[in-house]
Design a protein around this motif. Structure first.
Motif, short mmCIF file in Angstrom:
data_model
loop_
_atom_site.label_atom_id
_atom_site.label_comp_id
_atom_site.label_asym_id
_atom_site.label_seq_id
_atom_site.Cartn_x
_atom_site.Cartn_y
_atom_site.Cartn_z
N VAL A 1 -1.23 -2.49 0.54
CA VAL A 1 0.06 -2.06 1.07
C VAL A 1 0.40 -3.00 2.22
O VAL A 1 -0.43 -3.25 3.10
CB VAL A 1 0.00 -0.59 1.54
N GLY A 2 1.62 -3.54 2.23
CA GLY A 2 2.03 -4.49 3.27
C GLY A 2 2.84 -3.82 4.35
O GLY A 2 3.77 -3.07 4.07
N VAL A 3 2.46 -4.05 5.61
CA VAL A 3 3.27 -3.57 6.74
C VAL A 3 3.65 -4.80 7.57
O VAL A 3 2.95 -5.81 7.51
CB VAL A 3 2.50 -2.55 7.62
N PRO A 4 4.74 -4.72 8.33
CA PRO A 4 5.16 -5.90 9.09
C PRO A 4 4.09 -6.35 10.08
O PRO A 4 3.57 -5.53 10.85
CB PRO A 4 6.41 -5.42 9.83
N THR A 5 3.74 -7.63 10.03
CA THR A 5 2.70 -8.15 10.92
C THR A 5 3.15 -9.40 11.66
O THR A 5 2.67 -9.68 12.75
CB THR A 5 1.41 -8.51 10.16
N LEU B 1 12.97 -11.09 -0.06
CA LEU B 1 12.59 -12.27 0.75
C LEU B 1 12.29 -11.82 2.18
O LEU B 1 11.38 -12.33 2.83
CB LEU B 1 13.72 -13.31 0.76
N ALA B 2 13.09 -10.87 2.65
CA ALA B 2 12.87 -10.34 3.99
C ALA B 2 11.53 -9.60 4.05
O ALA B 2 10.69 -9.86 4.93
CB ALA B 2 14.02 -9.42 4.39
N SER B 3 11.30 -8.71 3.08
CA SER B 3 10.04 -7.95 3.06
C SER B 3 8.85 -8.90 3.01
O SER B 3 7.82 -8.66 3.66
CB SER B 3 10.00 -7.01 1.85
N SER B 4 8.98 -9.98 2.26
CA SER B 4 7.89 -10.96 2.15
C SER B 4 7.65 -11.66 3.47
O SER B 4 6.50 -11.89 3.87
CB SER B 4 8.22 -12.01 1.08
N ALA B 5 8.75 -12.01 4.17
CA ALA B 5 8.61 -12.73 5.45
C ALA B 5 7.85 -11.90 6.46
O ALA B 5 7.11 -12.42 7.30
CB ALA B 5 10.00 -13.09 6.00
N ALA B 6 8.01 -10.57 6.38
CA ALA B 6 7.37 -9.69 7.37
C ALA B 6 5.93 -9.37 7.04
O ALA B 6 5.15 -9.02 7.93
CB ALA B 6 8.16 -8.38 7.49
N THR B 7 5.55 -9.47 5.77
CA THR B 7 4.23 -8.92 5.39
C THR B 7 3.25 -9.90 4.74
O THR B 7 2.06 -9.65 4.76
CB THR B 7 4.41 -7.74 4.40
N PHE C 1 9.57 -0.44 6.73
CA PHE C 1 10.27 -1.29 7.70
C PHE C 1 10.12 -2.78 7.39
O PHE C 1 10.60 -3.62 8.15
CB PHE C 1 9.77 -1.00 9.12
N ALA C 2 9.46 -3.09 6.28
CA ALA C 2 9.23 -4.51 5.96
C ALA C 2 10.55 -5.28 5.83
O ALA C 2 10.69 -6.38 6.37
CB ALA C 2 8.43 -4.62 4.66
N THR C 3 11.52 -4.68 5.16
CA THR C 3 12.79 -5.39 4.94
C THR C 3 13.51 -5.63 6.27
O THR C 3 13.92 -6.76 6.56
CB THR C 3 13.71 -4.59 3.98
N ALA C 4 13.67 -4.58 7.07
CA ALA C 4 14.43 -4.71 8.32
C ALA C 4 13.79 -5.73 9.26
O ALA C 4 14.47 -6.58 9.84
CB ALA C 4 14.56 -3.36 9.00
N ALA D 1 9.34 -10.11 -5.49
CA ALA D 1 9.34 -11.52 -5.10
C ALA D 1 7.97 -12.10 -5.42
O ALA D 1 6.95 -11.51 -5.08
CB ALA D 1 9.63 -11.67 -3.60
N VAL D 2 7.96 -13.24 -6.09
CA VAL D 2 6.70 -13.89 -6.45
C VAL D 2 6.66 -15.27 -5.79
O VAL D 2 7.63 -16.02 -5.86
CB VAL D 2 6.57 -14.04 -7.98
N PHE D 3 5.53 -15.55 -5.14
CA PHE D 3 5.35 -16.83 -4.46
C PHE D 3 4.14 -17.56 -5.03
O PHE D 3 3.13 -16.94 -5.35
CB PHE D 3 5.09 -16.61 -2.96
#
Ligand SMILES: Nc1ncnc2c1ncn2[C@@H]1O[C@H](COP(=O)(O)OP(=O)(O)OP(=O)(O)O)[C@@H](O)[C@H]1O
Ligand SMILES: [Mg+2]
Length: 407
Positions: free
Chosen positions: A351-355, A191-197, A369-372, A220-222
């Motif tokens: 590939v997802g990176v925090p945005t 959920l954290a990785s999803s929120a960031a990316t 770093f997506a999770t953090a 995680a599937v949305f």
């Protein structure tokens, strides 16, 4: 966001199988700015679960100290990521009557209906860590993202409920406490990785995120804007390294370096390019070509995808169609992994990176770093005060600012 709340600091702690990462952010009129990041090797976990308390405490201390030094801020409370096979998810529904005289849905009714959806059998050894509202239904009209202010007499909600094993949570919190920190809340890592990316559009249309870490691959599937499936697979990028070490008869360290430098998930034009591999005693080298390495790596990557696909298709309603795959976690660095995912799932992949954050973004613009980063974004939003520690959180008051993060 109210002006008086600017400058509040929020910290996230991702205790991974290979590294611990602490992120400190501060609230600004635009959202959140990262002001510090700290990373330390982690050797106290297996497959996302703590197996050595002392090692884990040391790793947490080292990571937070670095983040404190970079930010100049003392970290007292942290949103903590959790994962592991003990985490399970299900979807449920809650129903309440709107009893106020004006028959207008109030915030408290939303809270009540989400609470009602949490009345499921979880077992004495487990606890609910998230109850995420996906959509509301007011007097039979579904697809409502925010029912507050609407008129009606019956409010329903579809929620995604995530539960975790008590002992695993207790051990994580024990390490956090021993490192001198207070947990502000716990967050299931995908959920954290999803929120960031993930973009709001992706969550609306339908997207599956795979966070390929060292010891786990979190899923995680949305769809329709909300989470419909989350799970974790006890296999991550480290198994590729293991396979390379066994296949090329070399050390784990050499295999890790070879994976990063020459590894690929897809066939490319460099197949016959050779590279040296140190023997186990480190005294001599042998030459191996990239096609041989790919023959070890690619089937394992496909196996991880296969496990993820099996979980997703087992648990998703038939009418849910996905439009994209997003890969995060250090494993997403593997050359060609996005193309391999696109071919395997038959969907566009990236590939997802925090945005979704400002400040020192260069320091965290990497998939691992997506999770953090997601912990500071998702943590304050939480799930409507499920977790017992949340009420004591000094960040409770900022929860509503991010209320629209998932809507
Ligand atoms: N350039 C690269 N190519 C291939 N794999 C890589 C590369 N860089 C890192 N990795 C892999 O990424 C993995 C670590 O990812 P990450 O930092 O996200 O894990 P973690 O959060 O510590 O673990 P987990 O989430 O499983 O608890 C390791 O298996 C590592 O080998
Ligand atoms: Mg991780």
């Amino acid at each position: 966001m109210s002006k008086s709340s600017w400058g509040t600091t929020i910290a996230g702690l991702d205790i991974g199988t290979t590294k611990t990462c602490a992120v400190v952010a501060t609230s600004t009129p635009e959202g959140l700015d990262i002001i510090g990041v700290g990373e330390a090797p982690s050797n106290g976990l297996r497959k996302g679960v703590i197996t050595d308390l002392e090692e884990t405490v040391r790793s947490i201390e080292a990571a937070t100290e670095k983040a404190e030094r970079m930010s100049g801020v003392h970290i007292s409370h942290v949103y903590v990521g959790v994962t592991g096979e003990h985490v399970q998810s299900t979807n449920n529904r809650g129903v309440v009557a709107i009893s106020s005289e004006d028959r207008e849905v109030a915030r408290n009714d939303v809270r009540r209906v989400v609470e009602a959806s949490k009345l499921i059998e979880v077992g004495a050894d487990r606890q609910i860590i998230h109850a995420l509202a996906r959509q509301f239904t007011v007097d039979g009209h579904d697809g409502v993202s925010d029912p507050v202010g609407m008129s009606g007499s019956r409010l329903e909600v579809d929620t995604h409920i995530i539960t975790a094993g008590n002992t695993f949570i207790t051990n994580v919190l024990k390490c956090v406490h021993r490192a001198g920190l207070e947990p502000a809340g716990i967050v299931f890592e995908p959920l954290a990785s999803s929120a960031a990316t993930l973009l709001a559009e992706e969550r609306n249309v339908g997207v599956a995120l795979l966070d390929i870490g060292g010891g786990t691959t979190d899923v995680a599937v949305f769809t329709g804007g909300g989470a419909i499936h989350t799970s974790t697979i006890p296999v991550g990028g480290n198994i590729l390294t293991n396979d390379i070490a066994l296949g090329l008869k070399t050390t784990f360290a050499e295999a890790e370096s070879i994976k990063r430098t020459y590894g690929s998930a897809i066939a490319d034009t460099h197949g016959d390019q050779e590279f040296p591999v140190k023997t186990l005693d480190g005294k001599t080298t042998r030459r191996v070509n990239r096609a041989q390495l790919r023959a070890i790596v690619a089937p394992r990557v496909a196996e991880i995808f296969k496990l993820a696909k099996a979980q997703i298709s087992d648990r998703l309603p038939r009418d849910v169609v996905l439009a994209e795959i997003v890969l995060t976690g250090g494993g997403a660095h593997l050359r060609g992994i996005d193309q391999a995912a696109a071919e395997f799932f038959g969907l566009p992949s990236r590939v997802g990176v925090p945005t979704a954050i400002g400040g020192l973004t260069d320091a965290v613009r990497k998939p691992e770093f997506a999770t953090a980063v997601g912990l500071v974004l998702f943590g304050p939003k939480g799930d409507g005060a499920t977790w017992h520690g949340r009420n004591r959180s000094p960040f409770g008051k900022i929860a509503n600012w991010f209320g629209d993060l998932w809507n």
